[in-house]
Design an enzyme around this catalytic site. Structure first.
Site, PDB file in Angstrom:
ATOM      1  N   TRP A  99      87.487  12.153  82.128  1.00  0.00           N
ATOM      2  CA  TRP A  99      88.197  11.296  81.177  1.00  0.00           C
ATOM      3  C   TRP A  99      87.721  11.558  79.756  1.00  0.00           C
ATOM      4  O   TRP A  99      88.524  11.584  78.814  1.00  0.00           O
ATOM      5  CB  TRP A  99      88.035   9.816  81.543  1.00  0.00           C
ATOM      6  CG  TRP A  99      88.601   9.484  82.887  1.00  0.00           C
ATOM      7  CD1 TRP A  99      87.923   8.990  83.962  1.00  0.00           C
ATOM      8  CD2 TRP A  99      89.966   9.627  83.333  1.00  0.00           C
ATOM      9  NE1 TRP A  99      88.771   8.822  85.023  1.00  0.00           N
ATOM     10  CE2 TRP A  99      90.022   9.200  84.678  1.00  0.00           C
ATOM     11  CE3 TRP A  99      91.133  10.066  82.725  1.00  0.00           C
ATOM     12  CZ2 TRP A  99      91.200   9.205  85.416  1.00  0.00           C
ATOM     13  CZ3 TRP A  99      92.322  10.078  83.461  1.00  0.00           C
ATOM     14  CH2 TRP A  99      92.341   9.655  84.784  1.00  0.00           C
ATOM     15  N   ASP A 166      85.930   4.060  75.669  1.00  0.00           N
ATOM     16  CA  ASP A 166      86.847   3.897  76.793  1.00  0.00           C
ATOM     17  C   ASP A 166      86.083   3.086  77.840  1.00  0.00           C
ATOM     18  O   ASP A 166      85.131   3.579  78.440  1.00  0.00           O
ATOM     19  CB  ASP A 166      87.220   5.289  77.329  1.00  0.00           C
ATOM     20  CG  ASP A 166      88.066   5.222  78.604  1.00  0.00           C
ATOM     21  OD1 ASP A 166      88.359   4.113  79.087  1.00  0.00           O
ATOM     22  OD2 ASP A 166      88.436   6.305  79.105  1.00  0.00           O
ATOM     23  N   LYS A 190      91.738  -1.091  86.665  1.00  0.00           N
ATOM     24  CA  LYS A 190      90.487  -0.946  87.396  1.00  0.00           C
ATOM     25  C   LYS A 190      89.832  -2.316  87.576  1.00  0.00           C
ATOM     26  O   LYS A 190      89.491  -2.705  88.661  1.00  0.00           O
ATOM     27  CB  LYS A 190      89.513  -0.022  86.652  1.00  0.00           C
ATOM     28  CG  LYS A 190      90.115   1.314  86.220  1.00  0.00           C
ATOM     29  CD  LYS A 190      90.126   2.334  87.329  1.00  0.00           C
ATOM     30  CE  LYS A 190      90.957   3.587  87.060  1.00  0.00           C
ATOM     31  NZ  LYS A 190      90.905   4.199  85.766  1.00  0.00           N
TER      32      LYS A 190
HETATM   33  C1  PLP Z   1      91.443   5.558  85.123  1.00  0.00           C
HETATM   34  C2  PLP Z   1      90.784   5.912  83.847  1.00  0.00           C
HETATM   35  C3  PLP Z   1      91.509   6.420  82.755  1.00  0.00           C
HETATM   36  C4  PLP Z   1      92.989   6.694  82.821  1.00  0.00           C
HETATM   37  O1  PLP Z   1      93.688   5.520  82.821  1.00  0.00           O
HETATM   38  P1  PLP Z   1      95.277   5.457  82.785  1.00  0.00           P
HETATM   39  O2  PLP Z   1      95.510   4.024  82.500  1.00  0.00           O
HETATM   40  O3  PLP Z   1      95.749   5.908  84.122  1.00  0.00           O
HETATM   41  O4  PLP Z   1      95.771   6.352  81.706  1.00  0.00           O
HETATM   42  C5  PLP Z   1      90.824   6.679  81.589  1.00  0.00           C
HETATM   43  N1  PLP Z   1      89.503   6.470  81.488  1.00  0.00           N
HETATM   44  C6  PLP Z   1      88.774   5.992  82.519  1.00  0.00           C
HETATM   45  C7  PLP Z   1      87.304   5.759  82.336  1.00  0.00           C
HETATM   46  C8  PLP Z   1      89.388   5.705  83.724  1.00  0.00           C
HETATM   47  O5  PLP Z   1      88.673   5.219  84.753  1.00  0.00           O
END
Ligand code: PLP
Length: 355
Positions: A99, A166, A190
């Site tokens: 990511w 993030d 998540k």
């Molecule tokens: C799942 C995830 C993403 C991607 O998320 P989307 O909403 O599917 O674009 C980005 N960063 C992390 C840390 C993730 O776990």
């Protein structure tokens, strides 16, 4: 048979969040209409949006000068929207996994990107240490929890530049010091809600500095100035987020979530360390409390499928590791219960006894 959901994302939500959301989908606030068929500009939905924003601020103690918005596009859109709004000339990125790498790739569309450190050579099994950040960057971007590899930065770093994070897979799992950040973003699926909404916290005074024309929908000011209602927001996902925020508050806030996360993770890691069949895949000091990755020891490698089947027969769902790590991953987000992790540990013990 009772199912224990260890999916990495979309993932387990508290049962009452799902039930309350389902109820509102059938009949929103007794209006006789579904949450899915009302205008986002109605008074009743405005109240949902307002309460969700207030709860985010309250739970994370967001200081004055920050705005919360709920947008579509996932965390992946933020990989480009964030640098589009915040990258003036140069930005630093800590490369801790897939990511983070994707975020770096998108940032390069908007300026110079400095990789301050990387653990790519070790398949991201640790969080790099001992790096420094150039003084002249606009921000340092970090991924606080590396969902795929199971490493986590579970504290707010002290660095010489503003942070952007993030937090898709660990937001609301611990208290955070928001003032260290210019921007925090998280896909909701998540740890917060059903898929379809991204929560973003931005520092207002840092907006509008980037030396580029930003298309309307990508400009954070479009959304911060319109209370996240410039266009139609993802109504149902936002409602489900509100239900989770209420649930977090009712259950003691992010401090309580943190305590529970420590407790859950200890139960699983202790068993991984004790069990003769398994070992954890990441450096101990960087172990994620959210995504617990483990593999079979070399001499038991053939037992991967048998253990998977054994656990599946006992109600474990979603424990297969990501293809880039292999083995197993038990995702233990806020909604995961002590009962759930104990059920997994029981499986590990019982399986060991069959070998
Ligand atoms: C799942 C995830 C993403 C991607 O998320 P989307 O909403 O599917 O674009 C980005 N960063 C992390 C840390 C993730 O776990």
């Amino acid at each position: 048979m009772k199912k224990y959901n260890f999916n990495a994302g979309p993932s387990m939500l508290p049962r009452e969040v799902i039930e309350n959301t389902a109820r509102q989908i059938l009949d929103f606030n007794g209006s006789g209409l579904s949450l899915m068929e009302i205008s986002h500009r109605t008074k009743d939905f405005q109240a949902v949006m307002d309460e969700a924003m207030v709860l985010v601020k309250e739970l994370l103690q967001v200081p004055e000068g920050y705005t919360v918005v709920f947008l579509g596009g996932g965390a992946s859109l933020q990989f480009m929207q964030v640098p589009c709004n915040f990258l003036v000339k140069k930005a630093a990125y800590l490369n801790t996994g897939v990511w983070a790498k994707k975020a770096m790739k998108e940032a390069k569309h908007f300026g110079e990107v400095v990789e301050v450190a990387s653990s790519a050579d070790a398949n991201y099994t640790f969080i790099p240490k001992g790096w420094s950040v150039p003084d002249d960057v606009d921000y340092l971007h970090i991924t606080t929890n590396n969902t795929i590899y199971g490493t986590e930065i579970r504290k707010d770093l002290d660095v010489n530049v503003p942070l952007i994070a993030d937090m898709s897979s660990d937001i609301f799992s611990r208290p955070i010091d928001v003032k260290k950040y210019d921007c925090i973003y998280a896909g909701a699926q998540k740890n917060l809600a059903m898929a379809g909404v991204t929560i973003i916290i931005v520092k207002d005074e840092k907006l509008g500095r980037a030396p580029r024309e930003i298309p309307t929908m990508l400009d954070f000011r479009t959304h911060t100035e319109k209370g996240s209602m410039f266009n139609t927001p993802p109504v149902v996902p936002i409602y489900s987020a509100l239900e989770t925020l209420r649930w977090i508050k009712k259950n003691g806030g992010v401090e309580a979530m943190d305590k529970l996360a420590q407790e859950r993770a200890k139960i699983v890691y202790d068993e991984i360390d004790r069990n003769k069949l398994f070992h954890g895949t990441v450096a101990e000091e960087d172990r994620s409390l959210m995504n617990i990755c483990f593999v079979l020891n070399d001499e038991y490698k053939d037992l991967e499928k048998p253990f998977f089947d054994f656990a599946t027969e006992r109600g474990m769902v979603g424990i297969k590791g990501h293809r880039s790590v292999g083995g197993f991953r038990a995702s233990c987000y806020n909604a995961q219960t002590i009962e759930g992790v104990k059920a997994l540990v029981t499986c590990m013990k019982e399986f060991e006894a069959t070998v």
